[in-house]
Design an enzyme around this catalytic site. Structure first.
Site, mmCIF file in Angstrom:
data_model
loop_
_atom_site.group_PDB
_atom_site.id
_atom_site.type_symbol
_atom_site.label_atom_id
_atom_site.label_comp_id
_atom_site.label_asym_id
_atom_site.label_seq_id
_atom_site.Cartn_x
_atom_site.Cartn_y
_atom_site.Cartn_z
ATOM 1 N N ASP B 191 0.811 -1.199 0.000
ATOM 2 C CA ASP B 191 0.000 0.000 0.000
ATOM 3 C C ASP B 191 0.857 1.268 0.000
ATOM 4 O O ASP B 191 0.418 2.322 -0.446
ATOM 5 C CB ASP B 191 -0.871 -0.043 1.260
ATOM 6 C CG ASP B 191 -2.030 0.908 1.151
ATOM 7 O OD1 ASP B 191 -2.606 0.958 0.058
ATOM 8 O OD2 ASP B 191 -2.338 1.596 2.137
ATOM 9 N N LEU B 272 -8.368 5.119 1.174
ATOM 10 C CA LEU B 272 -8.512 6.274 0.289
ATOM 11 C C LEU B 272 -7.217 6.624 -0.425
ATOM 12 O O LEU B 272 -7.177 7.530 -1.230
ATOM 13 C CB LEU B 272 -8.978 7.483 1.098
ATOM 14 C CG LEU B 272 -10.460 7.447 1.456
ATOM 15 C CD1 LEU B 272 -10.806 8.568 2.398
ATOM 16 C CD2 LEU B 272 -11.303 7.545 0.194
ATOM 17 N N ARG B 273 -6.144 5.889 -0.068
ATOM 18 C CA ARG B 273 -4.878 6.224 -0.686
ATOM 19 C C ARG B 273 -4.949 6.008 -2.196
ATOM 20 O O ARG B 273 -4.282 6.695 -2.962
ATOM 21 C CB ARG B 273 -3.770 5.379 -0.070
ATOM 22 C CG ARG B 273 -2.420 6.005 -0.234
ATOM 23 C CD ARG B 273 -1.385 5.307 0.596
ATOM 24 N NE ARG B 273 -1.382 5.773 1.966
ATOM 25 C CZ ARG B 273 -1.174 5.003 3.013
ATOM 26 N NH1 ARG B 273 -0.969 3.725 2.839
ATOM 27 N NH2 ARG B 273 -1.168 5.496 4.215
ATOM 28 N N GLY B 274 -5.773 5.025 -2.623
ATOM 29 C CA GLY B 274 -5.926 4.739 -4.040
ATOM 30 C C GLY B 274 -6.402 5.964 -4.806
ATOM 31 O O GLY B 274 -5.822 6.352 -5.821
ATOM 32 N N THR B 277 -3.667 8.713 -4.943
ATOM 33 C CA THR B 277 -2.566 8.376 -5.844
ATOM 34 C C THR B 277 -3.012 8.471 -7.289
ATOM 35 O O THR B 277 -2.285 8.996 -8.141
ATOM 36 C CB THR B 277 -2.078 6.952 -5.567
ATOM 37 O OG1 THR B 277 -1.938 6.792 -4.178
ATOM 38 C CG2 THR B 277 -0.764 6.694 -6.243
#
Lengths: 547, 334
Positions: B191, B272-274, B277
């Site tokens: 991740d 929510l990192r997706g 990014t």
């Protein structure tokens, strides 16, 4: 096409080629210590440096020479084994840990002229030089079957003259294409192989003092490509066939025509030369098993010097990874200060190498036991209760052993993870009590869920173990249809993917089922028939198996 | 010392090269993971990238590559604080590196010979403001991974041991490579990588021939080869510099944000990192192509590398997650 040269002659030639062009990386030699190997390694020359698989960074790259530093009072560095370009000989190469393999690989990549002769004493299955390293070595020769009477070295070649010729030896224009087609045909993915083949051809030509001709190409290709092959080339791929789609298009005709004038060979001859050296089990085994071989000892270390519960410090030499216990070191040095101060020529604390104490720690990687329990009707409700009891027994022990437990049950048409990996006793008891029974036996689905949990656990750095309790009459296939044959097939297929995990298959049917013994064999696990299992016996059996 | 193989001369592997360029344009994307076969140029690309990156201004001799004299930590003991231009640091983290080497530790030599308590900075200090490269990242030992996770998250390295109490900035782009046959990566570390690319060996003869020819030329006639590719490397460097400037001007409108959110929802990517990014990667891609707005084309092109490694995995699913991503994008965009 003539028979390929015997392995010993090939190995001797490989050594000569390496001496001519160090860019070839090195040689992996499969051979036990003995007169045959000694006869060959005599060729390597006196300047070689001997490594061993447990080398630390200080020995490789140089570092602080602690005893000299302490004695003199100013910094003294020791030179590492890799400081100068040299021939590195690595005995017991099959025990190379991934860390050392990575460092040596980086050293070879740097192209400073290092050569690695890896003496692999592998006994077969799953052992061997780590792939990261064997990939970077041009040659791979097996001497294990060579009798001593064949171990005669050819007369030494004029390496110095060949080195001078090397830069002037031109590549035929068609050669890169030819080699590229060959690597495709033999299913060799890595472009390194092709580059090695080119270099070997050039080194061979300069060794023989001529241009790169058909014979050089053939010998070089056989030496560098044969051991990397993962498939046999299709002789004549028929058009509109499935196989044809995967195979490269037939070589353009110009390379065949050009072959006559620039010393290139027709592809068929090259293929034949390589095929003569292929391992005999290639066709049965498909891809080579040792592609997966990794260094051993990565996860089993219980005593270490990095983390975990501290153990008393020990005297020792500080190497890579070891941390000095300053307090213990000072304590060891304290009684000697008066005596040492008289002989020392400098003021201050007098510490000798023998005072150094190293920290030690002990840790154990957490274990996860995945109980996969058959809750089908055939397994009978009584047996289910026993399985529940066993899980509770083990969980109680898990408090002392710090094992995690996970529970997967399968019945009816699918499997369910009743309890994700946990150490919580209360939660487990509650979930277990609520486990219903009855219905068909979707063994494959149960194994699949277990495999998922095992995969997850391994990624978290745990050491998973499968414990399967069933009576083995798989009758529901993976897609939910009632088909015994397919159900059994699916179960075996998934079990195979689990090979490598510690596994225990407990047969709790009223009489032992051969199918379950086969299943245990498929996942390389242990099989145990317990027709009258009660919770206590079951728990004992499992904890015995756990060790 | 040989120069590394030029970045622009790497044949094919467009996705990997693009991913590296995007992180060079916007380092906050958070690193690249290159997973794939051996010998496909993963390490070559990383080392080549180092030669390509624009230089940074730093205080001469500063162990953490500080950008201004005020940032130099006290423990560095620097007297003169001049600014110099230095190449972007690209630091190798070798497998089996010890915790001491990674975080830094008490300088044992000075402690024992001089009786001084001094800090010897580790790899994390050296990688500050640059790149940290881990080859065979999937074989990295767990406790080192934990360390990296912590530092990558906070951008700060905290050392509390042997009576030392030191913290220093450690903001770096993490680049990992590895061969999936040898082991998986822990999801937490997965991740942390902003982008992930799958690298495969070229399957057609033409590409392979070109790979062989160029590598052979590189090794045989090193200087001429470097000269031949110098101009192209410079062109990429200029585009990276222009791209960095253009980043600030690229606003993400509501429509773009909705698209990004819908894709991530449809794919079921964790966290929510997706989304973040994906948005940053699309923006950097638009900057790279010198476009004036972020559009669906940009998103479509970077979705696989931004989200591929964030999907829940099915152990028996043989199809790559790349195809799954492409399918969902087609559905969402209609």
């Amino acid at each position: 096409m003539a028979d390929p040269a015997p392995p010993f002659a090939r190995a001797a030639l490989a050594l000569d080629l390496l001496a001519v062009d160090p860019g070839l990386g090195g040689l992996r030699l499969v051979a036990r210590a003995g007169p045959v190997r000694a006869a060959l390694t005599a060729r390597i020359g006196p300047g070689a440096r001997r490594l061993h698989p447990a080398l630390d960074d200080d020995a490789l790259f140089g570092g602080l020479d602690l005893s000299a530093t302490l004695a003199s009072g100013h910094r003294v560095d020791s030179a590492g084994l890799l400081a100068e370009p040299a021939v590195l000989v690595l005995p017991m190469a099959e025990r190379t840990p991934p860390g050392l393999a990575a460092r040596l690989g980086a050293c070879l990549d740097a192209g400073r002229g290092h050569l690695l002769i890896a003496l692999d004493e592998t006994a077969g299955d799953g052992e061997g030089l780590p792939a990261a390293l064997s990939e970077r070595l041009a040659f791979d020769i097996d001497l294990s079957e060579v009798p001593l009477r064949d171990a005669t070295l050819p007369p030494p070649a004029d390496i110095a003259a060949a080195k001078l010729r090397l830069a002037a030896t031109d590549l035929p224009d068609t050669l890169p294409r030819q080699i590229a087609e060959l690597t495709l045909a033999f299913g060799i993915d890595s472009p390194r192989a092709a580059l090695f083949a080119l270099r070997a051809a050039r080194a061979l030509a300069s060794l023989r003092g001529g241009e790169i001709g058909p014979d050089e190409v053939e010998t070089a290709a056989a030496l560098t490509l044969a051991h990397r092959a993962t498939q046999m080339p299709e002789p004549d791929p028929p058009p509109d066939d499935d196989a044809a789609a995967q195979q490269p298009p037939p070589p353009p005709s110009d390379s065949d025509n050009a072959g006559q004038d620039s010393g290139a060979l027709p592809r068929e001859l090259l293929v034949e030369a390589i095929a003569a050296l292929l391992p005999p089990d290639l066709l049965e085994g498909g891809a080579r098993a040792d592609r997966r071989a990794t260094g051993t000892g990565a996860g089993a270390m219980n005593k270490g010097n990095r983390r975990g519960r501290p153990l008393p410090s020990r005297p020792g030499r500080p190497g890579s990874g070891a941390r000095i216990d300053l307090v213990a070191t000072l304590r060891a040095a304290a009684p000697w200060q008066t005596i040492r101060a008289k002989t020392a020529h400098r003021p201050g604390l007098q510490i000798r190498g023998s005072d150094i104490r190293l920290r030690r720690y002990q840790h154990r990687s957490d274990r996860l036991i995945v109980f996969t329990v058959d809750a089908s009707g055939s397994s009978a409700l009584a047996r289910l209760a026993e399985a529940k009891g066993a899980v509770e027994h083990l969980l109680a022990r898990a408090y002392t052993r710090r094992d995690h437990v996970c529970l997967v049950a399968f019945r009816g048409t699918g499997a369910e993870v009743l309890l994700p990996p946990t150490r919580s006793l209360v939660q487990t008891k509650r979930r277990l009590a609520a486990l219903p029974g009855g219905g068909a036996t979707p063994l494959a689905a149960g194994l699949q869920s277990a495999a998922h949990e095992i995969d997850q656990a391994r990624r978290k750095g745990m050491q998973p173990m499968l414990c399967l309790l069933t009576d083995g009459r798989a009758n529901i296939a993976l897609d939910g249809t009632a088909d015994r044959a397919r159900a059994a097939g699916d179960a075996t297929r998934i079990a195979r993917t689990l090979a490598g995990t510690e596994a225990l298959v407990i047969d709790c049917g009223t009489r032992p089922t051969p199918a379950l013994r086969d299943l245990a064999a498929a996942c390389a696990g242990r099989y145990m028939a317990l027709p009258r299992a009660d919770a206590g016996r079951l728990s004992r059996a499992v904890s015995d198996a756990l060790g | 010392m040989k120069h590394p193989f030029p970045f622009s001369a790497i044949v094919g592997q467009d996705e990997m090269k693009l991913a590296m360029i995007l992180t060079a344009i916007d380092p906050s994307i958070g690193g690249v993971l290159a997973f794939g076969d051996r010998g496909t140029g993963k390490s070559t690309a990383v080392r080549a990238l180092a030669a390509l990156l624009p230089p940074i201004d730093m205080v001469a001799g500063c162990p953490v590559n500080s950008a201004s004299p005020d940032d130099v930590p006290d423990w560095a003991g620097l007297d003169r604080r001049e600014m110099v231009e230095a190449p972007t640091p690209v630091v190798d983290l070798p497998l089996g590196a010890t915790e001491d080497r990674v975080t830094g530790a008490l300088d044992i030599e000075r402690a024992l010979t001089l009786g001084e308590k001094a800090f010897e900075p580790g790899l994390l200090a050296r990688a500050n403001r640059g790149y940290l490269y881990v080859d065979e990242v999937n074989l990295l030992e767990d406790h080192i991974v934990d360390l990296l996770l912590d530092v990558a998250q906070s951008g700060e390295n905290v050392v509390e041991r042997e009576g030392l109490s030191i913290r220093h900035p450690a903001r770096f782009v993490l680049v990992g490579s590895g061969n999936p046959e040898e082991g998986e990566l822990r999801p937490q570390l997965l991740d942390r990588f902003g982008l992930s690319v799958e690298v495969t060996s070229p399957r057609d003869v033409e590409t392979r021939v070109e790979v062989i020819r160029r590598r052979d030329a590189y090794e045989r006639d090193h200087n001429a080869f470097m000269l031949r590719w110098q101009a192209e490397n410079a062109a990429i460097r200029d585009r990276i510099v222009t791209g960095r400037k253009a980043l600030a001007g690229l606003e993400a409108g509501d429509k773009v944000l909705t698209d990004v959110a819908r894709i991530c929802l449809a794919l079921g990517a964790d966290g929510l990192r997706g989304e973040l990014t994906l948005l940053k990667a699309a923006r950097a891609y638009a900057a790279w192509r010198d476009d004036t707005a972020i559009t669906r084309t940009h998103i479509r092109d970077v979705v696989p590398m931004a989200l591929r490694h964030r999907l829940r995995r099915d152990p028996l699913d043989e199809a790559g997650s790349g195809t799954r991503v492409a399918r969902v994008v087609d559905e969402v965009f209609g």
